[in-house]
Motif scaffolding. Structure first.
Motif, PDB file in Angstrom:
ATOM      1  N   LEU A   1       0.841  -1.196   0.000  1.00  0.00           N
ATOM      2  CA  LEU A   1       0.000   0.000   0.000  1.00  0.00           C
ATOM      3  C   LEU A   1       0.879   1.250   0.000  1.00  0.00           C
ATOM      4  N   VAL A   2       0.611   2.138  -0.943  1.00  0.00           N
ATOM      5  CA  VAL A   2       1.385   3.377  -1.054  1.00  0.00           C
ATOM      6  C   VAL A   2       0.876   4.377  -0.026  1.00  0.00           C
ATOM      7  N   GLU A   3       1.766   4.840   0.846  1.00  0.00           N
ATOM      8  CA  GLU A   3       1.342   5.721   1.931  1.00  0.00           C
ATOM      9  C   GLU A   3       1.047   7.146   1.462  1.00  0.00           C
ATOM     10  N   LYS A   4       1.686   7.581   0.370  1.00  0.00           N
ATOM     11  CA  LYS A   4       1.496   8.949  -0.116  1.00  0.00           C
ATOM     12  C   LYS A   4       0.015   9.228  -0.356  1.00  0.00           C
ATOM     13  N   ARG A   5      -0.492  10.310   0.208  1.00  0.00           N
ATOM     14  CA  ARG A   5      -1.876  10.763   0.144  1.00  0.00           C
ATOM     15  C   ARG A   5      -2.843   9.843   0.910  1.00  0.00           C
ATOM     16  N   MET A   6      -2.521   8.560   1.026  1.00  0.00           N
ATOM     17  CA  MET A   6      -3.355   7.665   1.815  1.00  0.00           C
ATOM     18  C   MET A   6      -3.204   8.006   3.292  1.00  0.00           C
ATOM     19  N   GLY A   7      -1.992   8.314   3.702  1.00  0.00           N
ATOM     20  CA  GLY A   7      -1.723   8.632   5.096  1.00  0.00           C
ATOM     21  C   GLY A   7      -1.360   7.398   5.893  1.00  0.00           C
ATOM     22  N   ALA A   8      -0.532   7.586   6.916  1.00  0.00           N
ATOM     23  CA  ALA A   8      -0.053   6.461   7.718  1.00  0.00           C
ATOM     24  C   ALA A   8      -1.169   5.773   8.479  1.00  0.00           C
ATOM     25  N   SER A   9      -2.103   6.560   9.038  1.00  0.00           N
ATOM     26  CA  SER A   9      -3.169   5.975   9.848  1.00  0.00           C
ATOM     27  C   SER A   9      -4.084   5.099   8.998  1.00  0.00           C
ATOM     28  N   ARG A  10      -4.493   5.633   7.862  1.00  0.00           N
ATOM     29  CA  ARG A  10      -5.394   4.859   6.991  1.00  0.00           C
ATOM     30  C   ARG A  10      -4.676   3.632   6.436  1.00  0.00           C
TER      31      ARG A  10
ATOM     32  N   ASP B   1      -5.919  13.838  11.177  1.00  0.00           N
ATOM     33  CA  ASP B   1      -5.204  12.565  11.071  1.00  0.00           C
ATOM     34  C   ASP B   1      -5.288  11.914   9.696  1.00  0.00           C
ATOM     35  N   GLY B   2      -6.116  12.456   8.822  1.00  0.00           N
ATOM     36  CA  GLY B   2      -6.294  11.831   7.517  1.00  0.00           C
ATOM     37  C   GLY B   2      -7.224  10.640   7.557  1.00  0.00           C
ATOM     38  N   VAL B   3      -7.771  10.345   8.742  1.00  0.00           N
ATOM     39  CA  VAL B   3      -8.646   9.189   8.905  1.00  0.00           C
ATOM     40  C   VAL B   3      -9.485   9.396  10.156  1.00  0.00           C
ATOM     41  N   CYS B   4     -10.677   8.801  10.191  1.00  0.00           N
ATOM     42  CA  CYS B   4     -11.527   8.842  11.378  1.00  0.00           C
ATOM     43  C   CYS B   4     -11.627   7.427  11.936  1.00  0.00           C
ATOM     44  N   ALA B   5     -11.203   7.255  13.181  1.00  0.00           N
ATOM     45  CA  ALA B   5     -11.177   5.922  13.778  1.00  0.00           C
ATOM     46  C   ALA B   5     -12.572   5.301  13.803  1.00  0.00           C
ATOM     47  N   GLU B   6     -13.589   6.106  14.086  1.00  0.00           N
ATOM     48  CA  GLU B   6     -14.955   5.580  14.121  1.00  0.00           C
ATOM     49  C   GLU B   6     -15.348   4.994  12.770  1.00  0.00           C
ATOM     50  N   VAL B   7     -15.026   5.702  11.703  1.00  0.00           N
ATOM     51  CA  VAL B   7     -15.364   5.242  10.358  1.00  0.00           C
ATOM     52  C   VAL B   7     -14.592   3.979  10.005  1.00  0.00           C
ATOM     53  N   GLU B   8     -13.325   3.940  10.370  1.00  0.00           N
ATOM     54  CA  GLU B   8     -12.522   2.757  10.064  1.00  0.00           C
ATOM     55  C   GLU B   8     -13.034   1.539  10.830  1.00  0.00           C
ATOM     56  N   ARG B   9     -13.510   1.745  12.068  1.00  0.00           N
ATOM     57  CA  ARG B   9     -14.090   0.623  12.822  1.00  0.00           C
ATOM     58  C   ARG B   9     -15.335   0.101  12.110  1.00  0.00           C
ATOM     59  N   VAL B  10     -16.129   1.021  11.578  1.00  0.00           N
ATOM     60  CA  VAL B  10     -17.320   0.609  10.821  1.00  0.00           C
ATOM     61  C   VAL B  10     -16.910  -0.223   9.613  1.00  0.00           C
TER      62      VAL B  10
END
Length: 475
Positions: free
Chosen positions: A29-38, A203-212
């Motif tokens: 997975l390419v981290e650029k623009r994706m972000g480390a958290s995502r 953070d480039g990501v929402c933990a709640e959304v990722e849990r979903v």
């Protein structure tokens, strides 16, 4: 706190990756623009599904997955990785859409042309939410749409509508969103939605959304509701019965309607985007059948394609004749002729029941959004490339709707969408103008009077609004 959260999520979970369930597939997975958290979340998801995900590029990598990067950018990234590690190889450079579909299917899906990265933005950038949107706004909108979908799966229509409205506000923003304060007092964005947007901005990501996204129920509901003829209730019942995959439906002998059987049989095709050229090809075929059966009848391509979208999930066609009453009985003749040409794989028709409604006021509510004579069908479309090329055809969902000429402007407005635009327009008519608007008519409750219209423009005039062209109705 934010910096600490970022630092902890800066890399995928520790431990060497195993061979996984699919030894021929190795992801990077390419981290650029994706972000480390995502990237960390997606790595966890993929490994939970049995995929091997390597932290860094190596000769073993077969699939490079990127989000919001162009093909040229990823190719440059790949060249740099090769120089640093000395590894060769020719991996597939893929958009995040391939990854998402593979996670939903629980296996690596076949790579199609739409999955491969091109010049400009990646393939995912062609999705409606990403077109022309700054990156942070696009991610925030996607996050809100995910929560809206999850709320719908849970039967919470109010929460679903709230997240949908907030996502629409973001989509309408004219420029990049850098801070939450820039939203100001904009209506339609509640506190919950603001927290989601804040997380994405920071953070480039929402933990709640990722849990979903990682939850088994959400993934299963998303999988089942993509079956033609399966709604939330049916999908939820199947989930409660322990069903999780399409294979489960087949192996456990789940009782399916004829429509659901067709949807399962053509699942891959029906969940492949329909390109504009394909929609126009089907429109021409229907036009030919219509002219054979009743010359002078018009066929109008509605839905997202009328709003200018390059692709969609299905094809909506409106049929009408300029002479009132001439359209009666047309649909059955058209469908019969198309069937005789082996162009229909499945069809189910319903009669026009709007004329049976009594009383001067058209009934309100979602149950009367469509009482036209209509055929739900699956077309057999000949193709030369892309999905179905090996067999020479692909299955495409097509709705044929017959509207009397007096109701055609209302039908055209209703069937053009988007769904959220239509919902808000009807809410405005009810709350601000004391009128009832549906796909058949516009009724003035104060004057106890139906308001006729010969065009969409006239409907907007009755509502006291400026005309909104179809291309501006995507929010």
């Amino acid at each position: 706190m934010t910096l600490l959260r970022r630092r902890r999520a800066s890399s995928p979970p520790a431990g060497p990756p195993g061979p996984g369930r699919f030894p021929a597939v190795v992801l990077c997975l390419v981290e650029k623009r994706m972000g480390a958290s995502r990237r960390a979340f997606l790595t966890q998801l993929a490994r939970a599904k049995g995929f091997r995900v390597d932290r860094a590029y190596s000769a073993a990598v077969t699939h490079v997955v990127s989000e919001q990067n162009s093909g040229a950018e990823v190719a440059q990234w790949l060249e740099q990785q090769r120089e640093e590690c000395g590894a060769e190889g020719d991996p597939a450079l893929l958009d995040i859409s391939w990854f998402t579909e593979s996670m939903g299917a629980g296996r690596p899906v076949e790579i199609e042309s739409r999955h491969r990265l091109r010049g400009g933005w990646g393939g995912g950038g062609d999705r409606e939410w990403g077109r022309g949107l700054p990156y942070d706004s696009a991610l925030s909108q996607e996050a809100l749409e995910t929560l809206a979908e999850e709320a719908g799966f849970s039967g919470s229509e109010g929460r679903s509508l709230a997240f949908t409205r907030a996502a629409s506000v973001l989509k309408a923003l004219p420029g990049r969103l850098s801070t939450l304060e820039e939203l100001g007092p904009l209506p339609g964005i509640g506190e919950h939605s603001r927290r989601v947007i804040q997380d994405v901005l920071e953070d480039g990501v929402c933990a709640e959304v990722e849990r979903v996204k990682l939850s088994e129920r959400y993934q299963t509901m998303k999988l089942f509701t993509k079956i033609f003829g399966v709604g939330v209730r049916t999908a939820s019942r199947w989930y409660q019965e322990g069903l999780r995959t399409l294979v489960d439906l087949q192996e456990r002998g789940t009782k399916l309607t004829r429509q659901q059987q067709a949807g399962l049989r053509h699942y891959d095709d029906l969940n492949t985007p329909v390109e504009r050229g394909e929609a126009e090809s089907i429109s021409r075929a229907v036009q030919g059948a219509v002219q054979r059966c009743l010359p002078g009848t018009s066929v109008t391509l509605a839905g997202g394609f009328r709003r200018g979208k390059p692709h969609g999930h299905d094809v909506d066609l409106l049929l009408t004749h300029p002479e009132a009453g001439r359209e009666a009985g047309l649909l059955s003749r058209v469908v019969s002729w198309l069937d005789s040409q082996d162009l229909i794989l499945y069809q189910h028709s319903q009669e026009n029941s709007y004329a049976l409604q009594e009383g001067p006021e058209p009934p309100g509510g979602r149950d009367v959004m469509d009482r036209f004579e209509r055929c739900f069908s699956i077309f057999r479309l000949e193709v030369q490339g892309g999905p179905g090329a090996a067999r020479g055809w692909k299955a495409v969902r097509v709705d044929l709707v017959v509207a009397p000429i007096s109701q055609f402007p209302f039908a055209l407005l209703g069937w053009t969408g988007s769904r959220h635009f239509e919902r808000e327009l009807r809410r405005f008519a009810s709350h601000e103008r004391k009128m009832v608007l549906n796909s058949h008519a516009l009724y003035d409750s104060r004057r106890n009077l139906f308001l006729p219209a010969v065009s969409e423009e006239e409907i907007f005039q009755h509502l006291g609004l400026e005309y909104v062209p179809p291309a501006q109705r995507n929010t």
